[in-house]
Design a protein around this motif. Structure first.
Motif, PDB file in Angstrom:
ATOM      1  N   SER A  13       0.818  -1.212   0.000  1.00 58.40           N
ATOM      2  CA  SER A  13       0.000   0.000   0.000  1.00 58.40           C
ATOM      3  C   SER A  13       0.851   1.260   0.000  1.00 58.40           C
ATOM      4  CB  SER A  13      -0.958   0.008   1.194  1.00 58.40           C
ATOM      5  OG  SER A  13      -0.237  -0.042   2.397  1.00 58.40           O
ATOM      6  N   LEU A  14       0.211   2.341  -0.407  1.00 55.00           N
ATOM      7  CA  LEU A  14       0.766   3.685  -0.296  1.00 55.00           C
ATOM      8  C   LEU A  14      -0.091   4.405   0.720  1.00 55.00           C
ATOM      9  CD1 LEU A  14       1.340   4.421  -4.087  1.00 55.00           C
ATOM     10  CD2 LEU A  14       3.101   4.132  -2.354  1.00 55.00           C
ATOM     11  N   GLU A  73       0.563  -7.065 -10.078  1.00 57.64           N
ATOM     12  CA  GLU A  73       0.191  -5.752 -10.619  1.00 57.64           C
ATOM     13  C   GLU A  73       0.318  -4.660  -9.558  1.00 57.64           C
ATOM     14  OE1 GLU A  73      -3.195  -3.762 -13.519  1.00 57.64           O
ATOM     15  OE2 GLU A  73      -3.544  -5.759 -12.691  1.00 57.64           O
ATOM     16  N   GLN A  74      -0.050  -4.973  -8.312  1.00 58.52           N
ATOM     17  CA  GLN A  74       0.134  -4.011  -7.225  1.00 58.52           C
ATOM     18  C   GLN A  74       1.613  -3.691  -7.042  1.00 58.52           C
ATOM     19  OE1 GLN A  74      -1.863  -5.159  -3.567  1.00 58.52           O
ATOM     20  NE2 GLN A  74      -3.475  -6.169  -4.738  1.00 58.52           N
ATOM     21  N   ARG A 120      -4.835   4.094  -7.970  1.00 57.25           N
ATOM     22  CA  ARG A 120      -4.664   2.882  -8.784  1.00 57.25           C
ATOM     23  C   ARG A 120      -4.384   1.668  -7.894  1.00 57.25           C
ATOM     24  NH1 ARG A 120      -6.289  -0.461 -12.136  1.00 57.25           N
ATOM     25  NH2 ARG A 120      -4.724  -1.657 -13.237  1.00 57.25           N
ATOM     26  N   LEU A 121      -3.513   1.851  -6.935  1.00 60.96           N
ATOM     27  CA  LEU A 121      -3.193   0.744  -6.032  1.00 60.96           C
ATOM     28  C   LEU A 121      -4.424   0.329  -5.227  1.00 60.96           C
ATOM     29  CD1 LEU A 121      -0.776  -1.018  -5.430  1.00 60.96           C
ATOM     30  CD2 LEU A 121      -0.073   0.608  -3.705  1.00 60.96           C
ATOM     31  N   SER A 122      -5.198   1.302  -4.769  1.00 55.00           N
ATOM     32  CA  SER A 122      -6.439   0.993  -4.030  1.00 55.00           C
ATOM     33  C   SER A 122      -7.430   0.241  -4.912  1.00 55.00           C
ATOM     34  CB  SER A 122      -7.084   2.273  -3.512  1.00 55.00           C
ATOM     35  OG  SER A 122      -6.297   2.842  -2.513  1.00 55.00           O
ATOM     36  N   SER A 123      -7.551   0.661  -6.166  1.00 52.37           N
ATOM     37  CA  SER A 123      -8.511   0.006  -7.058  1.00 52.37           C
ATOM     38  C   SER A 123      -8.104  -1.436  -7.351  1.00 52.37           C
ATOM     39  CB  SER A 123      -8.675   0.789  -8.360  1.00 52.37           C
ATOM     40  OG  SER A 123      -7.549   0.628  -9.197  1.00 52.37           O
TER      41      SER A 123
END
Length: 135
Positions: free
Chosen positions: A18-19, A82-83, A122-125
């Motif tokens: 996560s970011l 992908e993450q 994007r990372l959250s999605s």
């Protein structure tokens, strides 16, 4: 088995990339059994913290250490590939190089913040956009 492959499999199943809202890259894994968390800490560094309400513990790694760990596991990641790619692309941005690689911080421009927000979104999605496949 290759330790990096084992770690990637464990992170794929139990981990989180996560970011944070503070614009920090974080890699974490929660687990009741401390043995795999200790192995991850031995391999990559970081810390192990108790999570009192759940009875679990969490291995936590951030910044340049998280980048290095993700790079080492990248060839073996499947579910979180992908993450990991998005996180590494974020870390490679020019305004991130000084902060991540040298531990220094500076104020980001609005353009840099806006770009960071795109990566964070994007990372959250990617955490929500998955399907279960049965064969």
């Amino acid at each position: 088995m290759n330790d990096s492959a084992w770690a990637a499999g464990f992170v794929d199943g139990e981990g989180c990339i996560s970011l944070t809202s503070h614009r920090t890259l974080v890699l974490r894994v929660s687990q009741k059994d401390l043995r795999p968390l200790r192995k991850l800490k031995e391999m990559f560094g970081g810390s192990i913290r108790p999570q009192k309400p759940t009875g679990c513990a969490q291995w936590y790694l951030s910044s340049a250490y998280a980048v290095a760990a993700i790079q080492q596991m990248l060839p073996f990641l499947i579910l979180k590939r992908e993450q990991a790619d998005v996180a590494l692309l974020w870390a490679s941005q020019p305004w991130r190089q000084v902060g991540i690689l040298r531990g220094k911080r500076r104020r980001l421009t609005q353009e840099e913040k806006d770009s960071d927000d795109i990566f964070i979104d994007r990372l959250s999605s990617l955490k929500r956009d998955y399907d279960v496949y049965y064969e």
